[in-house]
Design an enzyme around this catalytic site. Structure first.
Site, short mmCIF file in Angstrom:
data_model
loop_
_atom_site.label_atom_id
_atom_site.label_comp_id
_atom_site.label_asym_id
_atom_site.label_seq_id
_atom_site.Cartn_x
_atom_site.Cartn_y
_atom_site.Cartn_z
N LYS A 11 0.84 -1.20 0.00
CA LYS A 11 0.00 0.00 0.00
C LYS A 11 0.87 1.24 0.00
O LYS A 11 2.00 1.26 0.53
CB LYS A 11 -0.95 0.02 1.19
CG LYS A 11 -0.30 0.22 2.57
CD LYS A 11 -0.10 1.66 2.97
CE LYS A 11 0.76 1.80 4.21
NZ LYS A 11 1.17 3.17 4.53
N PRO A 99 9.18 -4.67 0.11
CA PRO A 99 10.31 -4.38 0.99
C PRO A 99 9.89 -4.29 2.46
O PRO A 99 8.78 -3.83 2.79
CB PRO A 99 10.81 -3.03 0.47
CG PRO A 99 10.44 -3.04 -0.97
CD PRO A 99 9.11 -3.74 -1.03
N GLY A 102 9.54 -0.54 5.18
CA GLY A 102 9.71 0.56 4.23
C GLY A 102 8.55 1.51 4.14
O GLY A 102 8.54 2.38 3.28
N GLY A 103 7.53 1.35 4.99
CA GLY A 103 6.36 2.21 4.89
C GLY A 103 5.39 1.76 3.82
O GLY A 103 4.53 2.53 3.38
N ALA A 105 3.60 -1.28 4.18
CA ALA A 105 2.67 -2.20 4.83
C ALA A 105 2.89 -3.65 4.40
O ALA A 105 1.93 -4.41 4.24
CB ALA A 105 1.22 -1.78 4.59
N GLY A 106 4.14 -4.06 4.26
CA GLY A 106 4.43 -5.43 3.88
C GLY A 106 3.95 -6.44 4.89
O GLY A 106 3.38 -7.48 4.54
N GLY A 107 4.17 -6.17 6.18
CA GLY A 107 3.70 -7.08 7.21
C GLY A 107 2.18 -7.14 7.26
O GLY A 107 1.60 -8.21 7.49
N SER A 108 1.54 -6.01 7.03
CA SER A 108 0.08 -5.98 7.01
C SER A 108 -0.47 -6.76 5.81
O SER A 108 -1.49 -7.45 5.92
CB SER A 108 -0.41 -4.53 6.95
OG SER A 108 -0.04 -3.84 8.13
N ALA A 109 0.21 -6.66 4.67
CA ALA A 109 -0.20 -7.45 3.50
C ALA A 109 -0.09 -8.93 3.79
O ALA A 109 -0.97 -9.72 3.43
CB ALA A 109 0.66 -7.07 2.30
N ASP A 141 -3.30 -1.13 9.03
CA ASP A 141 -3.27 -1.26 7.58
C ASP A 141 -3.75 -2.62 7.08
O ASP A 141 -3.87 -2.82 5.87
CB ASP A 141 -1.84 -1.04 7.06
CG ASP A 141 -1.35 0.38 7.23
OD1 ASP A 141 -2.20 1.30 7.25
OD2 ASP A 141 -0.12 0.58 7.35
#
Length: 298
Positions: A11, A99, A102-103, A105-109, A141
């Site tokens: 995101k 990444p 990195g801002g 929201a990779g963990g949220s995805a 997120d």
């Protein structure tokens, strides 16, 4: 089913309006999300015990990703199992193309993808609204990771409503080998605004109109991030690549969320390629487009 794989997008925040800190420590937000074509995949398999493995692709470094119960994906699987009364542990594998720290929201995805993967694997009859509510318990997120597209986020970002978007937008995404702590960025925001009245945030009508018109040039004029100054205070070295992107003819440049990833809006893919060539000395350059769909079973 033996296993289920779900893909979920990164995101970005087209607008991130931050209000005064609430008694619970969170800030009220008015944000416009967009899902872009950097994606991660989560595969859920029946396992004898809860387990998590992780790899990266497209140059994503996953060495700092926790593989224990602090990982948001594993927490998502356990939360869904607990609420649904399921006693079938899963082995999760994350293949991260977003990444880390990195801002974006990779963990949220990952968490959103895990909720959908496990709900599918376990053949749960669960309403989308109920899955989104669980997502909101996990993180601000995470619900957007289920929805994708372009959407408004309110509350602390977890209350998500789709925004009509008629366009396709090409982005140059510049990432770095360092991260920025989201709590640190909000703490710096509070420090910068100490003693001043922080207004209740709103999503600008001009941004909604730009998306409805599908105009990259209109969108460029209204992109905004209230955390941008705070992140630059924490990482002043970001100012140079942001300026370089504008000098390379990007329509707009801003920090993604709490950073440190920098975003550059282009007119089209060819223009994005041109801008990208001027930024390779600063970090890892990727090209993405949006909006794309949210978490999807493959």
């Amino acid at each position: 089913m033996a296993e289920v794989t779900v893909q979920a997008p990164a995101k970005i925040n087209l607008h991130l309006g931050v209000g005064p800190v609430r008694p619970d420590g969170f800030h009220p937000l008015a944000t416009a999300y967009q899902a872009i074509s950097l994606t991660s995949r989560v595969t859920a398999r029946d396992g004898g015990d809860w387990a998590l493995t992780c790899t990266g692709h497209d140059g994503v470094d996953v060495s700092g990703v926790p593989l224990d119960d602090t990982n948001l994906a594993l927490r998502a699987a356990r939360l869904l199992a607990s609420r649904a009364g399921v006693e079938r542990p899963v082995a999760l594998h994350l293949d991260k193309g977003i990444p880390v720290a990195g801002g974006l929201a990779g963990g949220s995805a990952d968490a959103a993808a895990t909720l959908l993967a496990c709900a599918t694997l376990w053949e749960l009859d669960i309403a989308a609204a109920d899955l989104a509510a669980l997502a909101g318990e996990l993180g601000s997120d995470v619900p957007f990771g289920l929805v994708g597209g372009s959407a408004a986020g309110h509350g602390r970002g977890e209350l998500v409503t789709p925004i009509h978007d008629a366009g396709r937008y090409d982005w140059v995404v510049l990432t770095f080998d360092f991260g920025v702590s989201t709590p640190a960025a909000y703490a710096e925001f509070d420090r910068l605004h100490a003693g001043t009245a922080v207004p209740v945030p709103e999503i600008p009508a001009a941004l909604v109109e730009a998306l409805a018109n599908g105009s990259a040039r209109e969108l460029a004029d209204v992109l905004a991030n209230d955390l941008h100054p705070a992140t630059l205070q924490l990482r002043p070295e970001l100012a140079e690549p942001l300026s370089a992107g504008l000098d390379a003819s990007a329509l707009a440049a801003l920090v993604s969320g709490s950073g440190p990833t920098c975003l550059f809006l282009a007119e089209d893919r060819d223009h994005a390629d041109k801008v990208a060539t001027q930024l390779t000395t600063y970090g890892r350059v990727r090209i993405a487009h949006g909006p794309v769909t949210g978490a999807t079973v493959l």
